[in-house]
Design an enzyme around this catalytic site. Structure first.
Site, PDB file in Angstrom:
ATOM      1  N   CYS A 200      -5.826  12.387  96.753  1.00 19.28           N
ATOM      2  CA  CYS A 200      -4.669  12.815  97.096  1.00 19.28           C
ATOM      3  C   CYS A 200      -4.723  13.541  98.460  1.00 19.28           C
ATOM      4  O   CYS A 200      -5.660  14.309  98.923  1.00 19.28           O
ATOM      5  CB  CYS A 200      -4.235  14.167  96.271  1.00 19.28           C
ATOM      6  SG  CYS A 200      -2.889  15.397  96.975  1.00 19.28           S
ATOM      7  N   PHE A 201      -3.704  12.868  99.417  1.00 17.30           N
ATOM      8  CA  PHE A 201      -3.967  13.124 100.686  1.00 17.30           C
ATOM      9  C   PHE A 201      -3.642  14.836 101.238  1.00 17.30           C
ATOM     10  O   PHE A 201      -3.891  15.088 102.418  1.00 17.30           O
ATOM     11  CB  PHE A 201      -3.355  12.228 101.829  1.00 17.30           C
ATOM     12  CG  PHE A 201      -1.911  11.796 101.480  1.00 17.30           C
ATOM     13  CD1 PHE A 201      -1.327  12.711 100.904  1.00 17.30           C
ATOM     14  CD2 PHE A 201      -1.531  10.459 101.992  1.00 17.30           C
ATOM     15  CE1 PHE A 201       0.369  12.295 100.729  1.00 17.30           C
ATOM     16  CE2 PHE A 201      -0.122  10.202 101.608  1.00 17.30           C
ATOM     17  CZ  PHE A 201       0.707  10.991 101.063  1.00 17.30           C
TER      18      PHE A 201
END
Length: 331
Positions: free
Chosen positions: A178-179
Site C-alpha cells: 500500500c503506497f
C-alpha cells in the site's frame, strides 16, 4: 487497501459557463472536477468543495456512476455546468427485494434504526427498522430512487506521467505494498525533497486505482532526494525497513494481497542496480528466507489520482523530517 473516492452520478445539459483555456474534456482524459450534489429539497448530500479536494477520474473509464462522464464531457478548464439527473441515471430505483430481515440475535448488540452496517459481502447498508426480534436491513444505496442535481466545475487535467527529477536531484522508485504508508515513511526521511505515488511496471496505459489489480502495475512511490544529504543506499535501507518480512511474501504486503502489492525496486543505471541487488541479498540473509523483491529497470510511472497523493499527511499524520510516530494506514 481501499480509498474513499466519491463516485457522483451522471449529468447532461449545456455548460452554464464553458469559458476556459485548453481543449474540451473528452473520453480518456483524466480530469479534476469540483462538484456539489443536492437533493430536490436543497439538501447537499456530497461536496468535493467541503472536503477541499477535487474528484479525479478518467472520462469513459467507468469509475463514476453512469452519466457523470457526460456532465463533464465538453467542458473546458474553468467551465461549469449545473444538471439534474433522474434516478435511472444516478443510483437506480429502489429495489424492495433489497430489504432483508435478519434475526437480532445475529446482529451486533444495540443495533437501532438508522445505523449503517457493513454486510458480509462488503456492501454498506442501513438499518431500516428493529422490531419483534428482527432487524430490517436496507441494502439499497442511500440515494437510490432520488433525482440529483449537480453543480460541476472542470478545474483541469491531471498530469499522467511523472516528470524527470529536477536538476541536482536524484530519484528512488520502489513498490512495497500500500503506497499510503510507504510514501509517508519516505516523506519523513531527511534529504527527501518530493514524493509522488503512482502505478508502474504494468502492461496497459493510463491505469487507474480500480484497475491496477489486473493491469500488471505495482503501487509504487517515486522519491526525489538531494544526494548531498542522503543516498540511494539509505533509501533502499528505509525501503526494506518499511517492508519487513513482507519482502519474503510474493504479491503480499501486510494484509494487502494482489500483484499490485508486490515488492519491487525500479532501478535506473548499473549503480542503482548493484545497490538494490546487494540489499536484496543482505535482506535474505538477515531474514533467513528468500526475498522475492524484484529488481527491475524503471518503467513509465503513471501518477495516481490526487486523492492518493500524500494521503496520510492530508489526514493528520506528521510528515516532518525525523518524525518517529507510528504510521497508521487504516485509521
Amino acid at each position: 487497501m481501499t480509498a474513499s473516492t466519491p463516485s457522483p452520478p451522471a449529468a447532461g445539459g449545456e455548460p452554464t459557463d464553458p469559458v476556459g483555456e485548453g481543449d474540451a474534456a473528452t473520453d480518456g482524459d483524466t480530469v479534476l472536477v469540483h462538484y456539489v450534489g443536492c437533493l430536490d429539497d436543497g439538501t447537499v448530500f456530497d461536496s468535493s468543495r467541503t472536503r477541499g479536494e477535487p474528484l479525479t477520474f478518467t472520462i469513459g473509464a467507468g469509475t463514476v456512476i453512469p452519466g457523470f462522464d457526460a456532465g463533464v464531457r465538453g467542458l473546458r478548464p474553468g467551465g461549469k455546468r449545473t444538471t439534474r439527473i433522474e434516478a435511472d441515471q444516478a443510483y437506480g430505483r429502489r429495489n424492495e427485494e433489497l430489504l432483508i430481515k435478519v434475526p437480532l440475535a445475529s446482529c451486533p448488540d444495540g443495533l437501532k434504526a438508522g445505523d449503517v452496517v457493513r454486510l458480509s459481502n462488503g456492501a454498506v447498508a442501513t438499518v431500516d427498522s428493529v422490531a419483534d426480534g428482527m432487524a430490517t436491513i436496507d441494502a439499497n444505496h442511500r440515494l437510490a430512487g432520488l433525482a440529483l442535481t449537480f453543480e460541476l466545475e472542470l478545474l483541469g487535467y491531471q498530469q499522467l506521467l511523472l516528470d524527470p527529477p529536477p536538476d541536482g536531484q536524484e530519484r528512488f522508485i520502489g513498490a512495497a505494498g500500500c503506497f499510503w504508508g510507504v510514501e509517508l515513511a519516505f516523506q519523513r526521511h531527511p534529504g527527501v525533497t518530493a514524493t509522488k505515488v503512482g502505478y508502474t511496471g504494468g502492461h496497459v496505459e493510463r491505469p487507474v486505482y480500480e484497475s491496477v489489480g489486473t493491469s500488471g502495475h505495482a503501487e509504487a512511490v517515486a522519491v526525489d532526494y538531494d544526494p548531498a544529504v542522503t543516498s540511494y543506499a539509505a533509501l533502499v535501507d528505509l525501503f526494506f525497513e518499511r517492508l519487513g518480512v513482507s519482502a519474503t511474501t510474493l504479491n503480499k504486503a501486510g494484509g494487502d494481497e494482489g500483484p499490485q502489492y508486490r515488492s519491487a525496486l525500479f532501478v535506473s543505471g548499473p549503480a542503482q542496480r548493484a545497490t538494490a541487488e546487494a540489499a536484496v541479498a543482505a535482506a535474505s540473509s538477515r531474514l533467513g528466507a528468500k526475498v522475492v523483491t524484484e529488481v527491475t529497470d524503471v518503467a513509465p510511472f503513471w501518477l495516481a489520482e490526487e486523492v492518493h497523493q500524500k494521503y496520510l499527511e492530508k489526514r493528520g499524520q506528521s510528515a516532518a523530517k525525523g518524525e518517529t510516530a507510528t504510521i497508521r494506514c487504516y485509521g
